[in-house]
Design a protein around this motif. Structure first.
Motif, short mmCIF file in Angstrom:
data_model
loop_
_atom_site.label_atom_id
_atom_site.label_comp_id
_atom_site.label_asym_id
_atom_site.label_seq_id
_atom_site.Cartn_x
_atom_site.Cartn_y
_atom_site.Cartn_z
N TYR A 73 0.83 -1.20 0.00
CA TYR A 73 0.00 0.00 0.00
C TYR A 73 0.87 1.25 0.00
O TYR A 73 0.60 2.21 -0.73
CB TYR A 73 -0.91 0.00 1.23
N ASP A 74 1.94 1.23 0.84
CA ASP A 74 2.82 2.38 0.88
C ASP A 74 3.50 2.60 -0.47
O ASP A 74 3.65 3.73 -0.92
CB ASP A 74 3.88 2.17 1.96
N PHE A 75 3.89 1.49 -1.14
CA PHE A 75 4.53 1.61 -2.45
C PHE A 75 3.56 2.20 -3.48
O PHE A 75 3.90 3.09 -4.26
CB PHE A 75 5.02 0.24 -2.91
N ILE A 76 2.33 1.70 -3.47
CA ILE A 76 1.34 2.18 -4.44
C ILE A 76 1.03 3.65 -4.21
O ILE A 76 0.97 4.45 -5.15
CB ILE A 76 0.06 1.32 -4.35
N MET A 77 0.86 4.02 -2.94
CA MET A 77 0.52 5.40 -2.65
C MET A 77 1.67 6.33 -2.98
O MET A 77 1.46 7.46 -3.47
CB MET A 77 0.13 5.56 -1.18
N SER A 78 2.92 5.87 -2.72
CA SER A 78 4.06 6.74 -2.98
C SER A 78 4.37 6.86 -4.46
O SER A 78 4.97 7.84 -4.87
CB SER A 78 5.30 6.21 -2.23
N HIS A 79 3.99 5.84 -5.27
CA HIS A 79 4.32 5.86 -6.70
C HIS A 79 3.13 6.25 -7.57
O HIS A 79 3.32 6.81 -8.65
CB HIS A 79 4.86 4.50 -7.14
N PHE A 80 1.92 5.90 -7.15
CA PHE A 80 0.77 6.13 -8.01
C PHE A 80 -0.30 7.01 -7.36
O PHE A 80 -1.17 7.52 -8.05
CB PHE A 80 0.13 4.79 -8.41
N GLY A 81 -0.24 7.18 -6.05
CA GLY A 81 -1.24 7.99 -5.38
C GLY A 81 -0.86 9.46 -5.40
O GLY A 81 0.24 9.85 -5.77
N PRO A 82 -1.77 10.34 -4.98
CA PRO A 82 -1.48 11.77 -4.94
C PRO A 82 -0.44 12.08 -3.88
O PRO A 82 -0.36 11.42 -2.84
CB PRO A 82 -2.84 12.39 -4.60
N ALA A 83 0.39 13.10 -4.13
CA ALA A 83 1.43 13.47 -3.19
C ALA A 83 0.78 14.10 -1.95
O ALA A 83 -0.23 14.80 -2.04
CB ALA A 83 2.38 14.47 -3.84
N PRO A 84 1.34 13.84 -0.77
CA PRO A 84 0.79 14.45 0.46
C PRO A 84 0.79 15.96 0.38
O PRO A 84 1.76 16.57 -0.08
CB PRO A 84 1.74 13.93 1.55
N ASP A 85 -0.29 16.57 0.84
CA ASP A 85 -0.44 18.02 0.70
C ASP A 85 -1.31 18.55 1.84
O ASP A 85 -2.18 17.84 2.36
CB ASP A 85 -1.07 18.35 -0.65
N TYR A 86 -1.04 19.78 2.24
CA TYR A 86 -1.90 20.47 3.21
C TYR A 86 -3.08 21.09 2.48
O TYR A 86 -3.11 21.17 1.24
CB TYR A 86 -1.12 21.55 3.95
N GLU A 87 -4.01 21.58 3.26
CA GLU A 87 -5.16 22.29 2.70
C GLU A 87 -5.20 23.70 3.25
O GLU A 87 -4.84 23.94 4.41
CB GLU A 87 -6.47 21.56 3.05
N GLY A 88 -5.64 24.64 2.42
CA GLY A 88 -5.83 26.00 2.88
C GLY A 88 -4.64 26.91 2.65
O GLY A 88 -3.64 26.54 2.03
N GLU A 89 -4.75 28.12 3.20
CA GLU A 89 -3.76 29.17 2.97
C GLU A 89 -2.65 29.18 4.01
O GLU A 89 -1.71 29.95 3.89
CB GLU A 89 -4.46 30.55 2.99
N GLY A 90 -2.76 28.35 5.04
CA GLY A 90 -1.72 28.29 6.06
C GLY A 90 -1.88 29.36 7.12
O GLY A 90 -2.76 30.22 7.05
N THR A 91 -1.02 29.31 8.13
CA THR A 91 -1.08 30.26 9.25
C THR A 91 0.33 30.71 9.61
O THR A 91 1.32 30.07 9.26
CB THR A 91 -1.73 29.61 10.49
#
Length: 556
Positions: free
Chosen positions: A221-239
């Protein structure tokens, strides 16, 4: 039974058989199989019977009497039929003392009816060691009535491949005929023990298999997510607020890594994808940015292209060192002249090349080495650190042009003179085409055969530099009579050093000038383009036109 069944066990002798009751003397010639010592040990009472001894040793005929010989291939000669209505059955699986010695009738042919049949039952048939024949009672309908063995029926031996016992249980070494109840009990305990051991082994294998499946599933699962899944990302404008320095020559991925380390974005891949998808990967530049914590990658890209977010310091092409010092003071909120003083006192410790300080007449040793670019200048930066960064950038760029070889090529004394030519080209030209022709003008005026200007460059830009000004209309008397090494109207050859900080286009033109014609003169009549000529007459016409424009502009 056939040879595919339990062996040579006997079948009941049916009364309708033609040989029933009459076994014939001709069968007496057949030899009875000899028993070994083991069988004799198991049936001692039979050996003590004189009739039985006579039967085995001498055979049988009609005169002597006795029992017919044992013929393993004659199903009718092995066992006389039993009387189904007599209430008695032959014992086929008796204990060793279950067959007491019997006196045989001397004339078996005379046996008739019930008496002959009962006498026939007294004949002892050799017991099969493993597979006794079951008896079926036609009167009662009872089957498999084992009269001689009260214990449970012994199962047939199981093949070693399917048996649940080890190789060292000794099953192959035991004689099935000697194996009694005790053997069965011991084997039963061993089988139970082996079954328990087999069950534990199955449990261990199952747990190991489950663990392996879980491990493979997790990493898969980790391999699939790291190679084919969306890259980890935050949401919003930040603080909050954080300053991030992007070093020179950073790629988009390296920018993303710097932002991730600062806590701005969650992953460098998300930033790279956002920059490429928005087609702003070519716009992003190194520098210092004021950003926020935990921003989405798209928001970080949008803020970085906004000039308000940049804390970088941009140095344009051709800018003089004095102007660069002022920009640094302003950026760092320092007192005016602070950076100029640092440059004067710490010039030798800022990383200049050895060939940069070869003339005492140079007004500023850093001139020509503060390379035009955008630099990261945080709020806590020091002037010396910023200057070092600029000098380092200049050395990296100059290394591409092999300054020493090109200086020899154009008959210059040092690499510093090549940078000086580039600074003059940058100051007087406006386009890349202008730069190539302007560099040609410099080389042609420096040539020994130049009799038009007698190796004088006569560049207004050099005079403006020494005067720290930028004038177009300079009187002839002033410019020709001002004694200064940087005044190219007064001295022949190049000034002692660069008059500004040339950019990449000027450097390229300096090592690759326009040699299509021998350009000697130039002037910009309208201030938008530069006109080049090869002779003074053509240049004079352009000068007249320029003066007329200036008079009209001033209202004269």
């Amino acid at each position: 039974m056939t040879e595919y069944g339990r062996g040579y066990g006997s079948e009941p002798w049916h009364p309708e058989d033609p040989l029933y009751g009459d076994q014939g003397s001709s069968r007496g010639q057949e030899q009875q199989p000899q028993w070994d010592g083991q069988q004799a040990h198991r049936y001692p009472q039979q050996q003590a019977d004189p009739y039985a001894q006579q039967h085995y040793n001498g055979g049988w005929d009609g005169a002597q009497g006795g029992q017919p010989p044992y013929d393993p291939y004659d199903p009718y000669g092995q066992q006389p039929p039993a009387d189904p209505y007599s209430g008695t059955n032959p014992d086929y699986y008796a204990a060793p003392d279950a067959y007491p010695p019997q006196h045989q009738h001397p004339h078996p042919q005379a046996m008739q009816g019930q008496q002959g049949m009962q006498q026939q039952q007294q004949y002892q048939q050799p017991q099969h060691p493993q597979h006794p024949e079951p008896h079926y009672d036609e009167g009662t309908g009872a089957g498999d009535d084992w009269r001689a063995d009260p214990g449970p029926r012994e199962p047939e031996p199981e093949h070693a491949f399917f048996a649940d016992h080890g190789d060292d249980d000794g099953r192959d070494d035991l004689d099935p005929r000697e194996e009694g109840r005790g053997g069965r009990e011991r084997r039963g305990k061993k089988n139970k023990k082996n079954k328990r051991r087999s069950g534990r082994a199955c449990l261990v294998v199952t747990l190991l298999f489950a663990g392996a499946v879980g491990t493979v599933g997790y990493f898969g699962y980790d391999f699939i997510m790291s190679h084919f899944g969306p890259a980890p990302d935050y949401e919003g404008e930040g603080t909050g607020e954080v300053q991030v320095d992007i070093p020179e020559n950073s790629t988009i991925l390296q920018m993303g890594l710097a932002l991730k380390r600062a806590g701005v974005v969650k992953s460098a891949d998300a930033f790279s994808e956002a920059a490429i998808d928005s087609k702003k990967d070519k716009v992003l530049q190194p520098g210092t940015y004021s950003l926020r914590k935990h921003m989405s990658a798209a928001s970080a890209v949008e803020l970085m292209v906004d000039p308000k977010s940049r804390n970088g310091l941009t140095i344009r092409e051709g800018l003089r060192s004095g102007d660069v010092y002022k920009l640094i003071d302003t950026k760092l909120h320092l007192k005016k002249g602070t950076t100029k003083g640092v440059a004067k006192t710490e010039a030798k410790s800022l990383g200049l090349p050895s060939w940069a300080n070869n003339s005492a007449k140079i007004k500023d040793p850093l001139e020509g080495f503060l390379y035009p670019s955008t630099y990261s200048v945080g709020g806590k930066a020091k002037p010396a650190d910023v200057l070092k960064q600029m000098v380092s950038r200049a050395k990296q760029v100059y290394a591409r042009y092999d300054l020493e070889a090109n200086a020899d090529k154009f008959h210059l004394k040092s690499p510093l003179q090549l940078i000086t030519v580039a600074s003059l080209t940058q100051a007087e030209g406006m386009t890349h085409d202008d730069f190539r022709k302007m560099a040609a003008v410099v080389y042609n005026r420096l040539a020994p055969d130049n009799t038009a200007t007698n190796q004088k460059l006569e560049f207004d830009s050099a005079f403006n530099y020494l005067k720290n000004q930028s004038k177009i209309n300079i009187s002839t008397d002033e410019i020709r009579n001002y004694d200064d090494p940087y005044n190219t109207y007064f001295y022949r050859g190049l000034p002692p050093g660069p008059i500004g900080n040339p950019g990449d286009d000027a450097l390229k033109a300096t090592v690759n000038p326009d040699k299509s014609r021998k350009w000697l003169y130039f002037i910009s009549v309208d201030g938008k383009k530069t006109d080049f000529t090869t002779n003074y007459a053509d240049h004079t016409k352009l000068v007249r036109e320029f003066n007329k424009r200036q008079q009209e502009k001033n209202g004269n």
